[in-house]
Design an enzyme around this catalytic site. Sequence first.
Site, PDB file in Angstrom:
ATOM      1  N   LYS A 196      46.874  42.720  38.139  1.00 61.14           N
ATOM      2  CA  LYS A 196      45.802  43.710  38.333  1.00 61.14           C
ATOM      3  C   LYS A 196      46.447  45.091  38.265  1.00 61.14           C
ATOM      4  O   LYS A 196      47.046  45.561  39.224  1.00 61.14           O
ATOM      5  CB  LYS A 196      45.163  43.478  39.711  1.00 61.14           C
ATOM      6  CG  LYS A 196      43.714  43.873  39.841  1.00 61.14           C
ATOM      7  CD  LYS A 196      43.409  45.332  39.624  1.00 61.14           C
ATOM      8  CE  LYS A 196      43.730  46.226  40.806  1.00 61.14           C
ATOM      9  NZ  LYS A 196      43.577  47.655  40.461  1.00 61.14           N
ATOM     10  N   CYS A 230      57.474  57.457  43.553  1.00 65.75           N
ATOM     11  CA  CYS A 230      57.644  56.992  44.942  1.00 65.75           C
ATOM     12  C   CYS A 230      58.932  57.524  45.548  1.00 65.75           C
ATOM     13  O   CYS A 230      58.980  57.844  46.729  1.00 65.75           O
ATOM     14  CB  CYS A 230      57.624  55.473  44.990  1.00 65.75           C
ATOM     15  SG  CYS A 230      58.802  54.744  43.843  1.00 65.75           S
ATOM     16  N   GLU A 259      53.444  61.853  52.430  1.00 70.07           N
ATOM     17  CA  GLU A 259      53.773  61.864  51.000  1.00 70.07           C
ATOM     18  C   GLU A 259      52.891  62.893  50.281  1.00 70.07           C
ATOM     19  O   GLU A 259      51.672  62.849  50.386  1.00 70.07           O
ATOM     20  CB  GLU A 259      53.523  60.456  50.444  1.00 70.07           C
ATOM     21  CG  GLU A 259      54.164  60.222  49.107  1.00 70.07           C
ATOM     22  CD  GLU A 259      53.977  58.784  48.628  1.00 70.07           C
ATOM     23  OE1 GLU A 259      52.898  58.204  48.849  1.00 70.07           O
ATOM     24  OE2 GLU A 259      54.922  58.246  48.022  1.00 70.07           O
ATOM     25  N   GLU A 273      56.342  47.289  47.875  1.00 68.53           N
ATOM     26  CA  GLU A 273      57.066  48.532  47.573  1.00 68.53           C
ATOM     27  C   GLU A 273      56.068  49.661  47.730  1.00 68.53           C
ATOM     28  O   GLU A 273      55.088  49.725  46.986  1.00 68.53           O
ATOM     29  CB  GLU A 273      57.612  48.501  46.138  1.00 68.53           C
ATOM     30  CG  GLU A 273      58.752  47.541  45.933  1.00 68.53           C
ATOM     31  CD  GLU A 273      59.967  47.876  46.763  1.00 68.53           C
ATOM     32  OE1 GLU A 273      60.060  49.007  47.273  1.00 68.53           O
ATOM     33  OE2 GLU A 273      60.818  46.989  46.902  1.00 68.53           O
TER      34      GLU A 273
HETATM   35  P1  NAD Z   1      47.260  52.721  45.667  1.00 67.87           P
HETATM   36  O1  NAD Z   1      47.818  52.046  46.858  1.00 67.87           O
HETATM   37  O2  NAD Z   1      46.042  53.537  45.819  1.00 67.87           O
HETATM   38  O3  NAD Z   1      46.913  51.630  44.541  1.00 67.87           O
HETATM   39  C1  NAD Z   1      47.883  50.709  44.088  1.00 67.87           C
HETATM   40  C2  NAD Z   1      47.165  49.490  43.523  1.00 67.87           C
HETATM   41  O4  NAD Z   1      46.502  48.791  44.585  1.00 67.87           O
HETATM   42  C3  NAD Z   1      46.096  49.812  42.489  1.00 67.87           C
HETATM   43  O5  NAD Z   1      46.136  48.821  41.472  1.00 67.87           O
HETATM   44  C4  NAD Z   1      44.801  49.692  43.301  1.00 67.87           C
HETATM   45  O6  NAD Z   1      43.653  49.380  42.529  1.00 67.87           O
HETATM   46  C5  NAD Z   1      45.142  48.546  44.231  1.00 67.87           C
HETATM   47  N1  NAD Z   1      44.351  48.492  45.461  1.00 67.87           N
HETATM   48  C6  NAD Z   1      43.720  49.509  46.106  1.00 67.87           C
HETATM   49  N2  NAD Z   1      43.118  49.054  47.229  1.00 67.87           N
HETATM   50  C7  NAD Z   1      43.387  47.726  47.296  1.00 67.87           C
HETATM   51  C8  NAD Z   1      43.071  46.686  48.236  1.00 67.87           C
HETATM   52  N3  NAD Z   1      42.360  46.951  49.335  1.00 67.87           N
HETATM   53  N4  NAD Z   1      43.545  45.443  48.008  1.00 67.87           N
HETATM   54  C9  NAD Z   1      44.293  45.163  46.909  1.00 67.87           C
HETATM   55  N5  NAD Z   1      44.610  46.090  45.979  1.00 67.87           N
HETATM   56  C10 NAD Z   1      44.177  47.368  46.172  1.00 67.87           C
HETATM   57  O7  NAD Z   1      48.452  53.566  45.025  1.00 67.87           O
HETATM   58  P2  NAD Z   1      48.435  54.507  43.741  1.00 67.87           P
HETATM   59  O8  NAD Z   1      47.691  55.771  44.032  1.00 67.87           O
HETATM   60  O9  NAD Z   1      48.034  53.729  42.532  1.00 67.87           O
HETATM   61  O10 NAD Z   1      50.003  54.822  43.568  1.00 67.87           O
HETATM   62  C11 NAD Z   1      50.676  55.808  44.293  1.00 67.87           C
HETATM   63  C12 NAD Z   1      51.411  55.201  45.467  1.00 67.87           C
HETATM   64  O11 NAD Z   1      52.292  54.172  44.995  1.00 67.87           O
HETATM   65  C13 NAD Z   1      52.312  56.194  46.154  1.00 67.87           C
HETATM   66  O12 NAD Z   1      52.186  56.030  47.548  1.00 67.87           O
HETATM   67  C14 NAD Z   1      53.708  55.799  45.694  1.00 67.87           C
HETATM   68  O13 NAD Z   1      54.736  56.167  46.576  1.00 67.87           O
HETATM   69  C15 NAD Z   1      53.579  54.328  45.573  1.00 67.87           C
HETATM   70  N6  NAD Z   1      54.609  53.767  44.683  1.00 67.87           N
HETATM   71  C16 NAD Z   1      55.647  53.082  45.247  1.00 67.87           C
HETATM   72  C17 NAD Z   1      56.671  52.577  44.439  1.00 67.87           C
HETATM   73  C18 NAD Z   1      57.844  51.842  45.044  1.00 67.87           C
HETATM   74  O14 NAD Z   1      58.550  51.166  44.303  1.00 67.87           O
HETATM   75  N7  NAD Z   1      58.094  51.942  46.333  1.00 67.87           N
HETATM   76  C19 NAD Z   1      56.615  52.763  43.052  1.00 67.87           C
HETATM   77  C20 NAD Z   1      55.537  53.465  42.512  1.00 67.87           C
HETATM   78  C21 NAD Z   1      54.531  53.961  43.344  1.00 67.87           C
END
Ligand code: NAD
Length: 474
Positions: A171, A279, A373, A245
């Site tokens: 997804k 991130c 963040e 992550e």
């Molecule tokens: P997000 O948490 O909003 O979304 C991530 C994914 O989760 C998306 O595919 C989203 O549709 C899905 N999602 C949202 N709500 C959900 C739920 N209730 N259940 C299951 N899936 C759900 O994050 P984002 O805005 O897409 O990305 C930015 C964030 O990602 C930042 O906090 C960044 O630090 C983090 N990030 C971390 C790493 C790492 O390796 N630590 C790498 C890249 C990004």
Amino acid sequence: MRELYIDGEWVDAESAEGIDVDSPVTGEIIDTVPDANAQDVARAVAAAERARQELREMTAFERAAVLDEVTEYFEEHEDEIARGITEEEGKPIHESYDETEYVINSSDDYGHDGIRLFGDVVPSEHRGRFAYTQHEPYGPCAVISPWNFPLEVPGGSIYSAIATANPVVFKPAEETPLTAYHIAEAFAQSSVPDGAFNLVTGAGGTGAELVADERIRLIAFTGSTEVGQEIAKTAAERNAQCLLEMGGKDPILVLDDADVEHAAASIVSGSNWNAGQVCCGTERVIATAGVHDALVEEVVDQTEELVVGDPFEAGTNVGPMVSDRIQQATHEHVDEAVGRGATVRTGGESEGLYYQPAVLSGVTADMAIARDETFGPVTPVIEAADYDEAIRIANDSKYGLQAALFTDSLERAHDAANRLEAGGVFINETNNYWERLLPFGGYKQSGSGGRYGSKWHLEAMTQTKAVMMNYRDY
Ligand code: NAD
């Protein structure tokens, strides 16, 4: 509307709802993907469950060969994929090529290291017994990914899952689902068993349906800490394995004896790579008193040299941010910091999604910009009285993804590497850094359940079985 990829076929979604994908580069809608519903998710998970046995019975050599085919597709379509990443996410084109190259080059670390994921032969405390361990898959794996690295982040988990025989339901993020279609097409053209790789597009609700499905035994989630923690709660009800992550507030510490120009270059790159939407982006700079003023001047000078603009132009350093929502958070952090006494030394204005990289001095550790963040092209600088205070401020965070220290002192370098509470520590190198063969992951609320990258990723996706054979005493 695009299709979904389920059970070895491109199929129409049951859901009639779609998600328009717009390009942050132009603001125009470039495609529409299904917002997959509960039936779509159930169908994909059922396919993954059916493929479980076949994937497991393949040898690790055969699974590695499938991943080689997938990599070949990425190599053949690299230009198209890189341009697609820039179009849907907004990062400068050279960064998109870094992403495609990383995935192409690291494929061996997964498929071929999967072959070498040996168990142990363990000395038995009893005579006539032969004891050993073997790594086994968990079962159907949900890969849920964010928008900021639409190929690299899901790529590592998908490769690791298939290498270790966990069928995948992928997804992607709703902001950047189009790169996922290349991943699905790569599997569609490979000899992977039907159902071993499935694509369902959609927003958070689709992800939540997937996580709630009892047949999903492993969840590889990358995204925000808030969503990761919600997923962990749902998964805990049935003890499904989670590899999480999540977010970060990574610091770079600069000590009095550091090479200021080098430290500044590492900070400017760390804060502004992918418009700060990483991130492990440099989210805080902590400078000791003797170097603070000179460092701020140098960081401002180098930040002002960055070219903000069309990410398809070769000379561009900073493209548009991905969305209004993400840019809004950046403005709010800067405004709050200024309201509480910080000074914007350069940048901070935006035109549409194009944000002029900002440097702030006079930041204190209690401001939102120093605690939460930000995820934008902003460098907040905090002054620390001395080395010990710098370490204390760095560790005073709910996050702990990566950290960096600039110094000429070998003693300080070793001491800080030991004391900094982060999954990765880099000395005289930006914190916004990753190595193919080093593990990647966070302490505290930045991550849990294992590490991304090479053998660590494979280990996180397997459970260890103990086997004992009594060959004499019966
Ligand atoms: P997000 O948490 O909003 O979304 C991530 C994914 O989760 C998306 O595919 C989203 O549709 C899905 N999602 C949202 N709500 C959900 C739920 N209730 N259940 C299951 N899936 C759900 O994050 P984002 O805005 O897409 O990305 C930015 C964030 O990602 C930042 O906090 C960044 O630090 C983090 N990030 C971390 C790493 C790492 O390796 N630590 C790498 C890249 C990004």
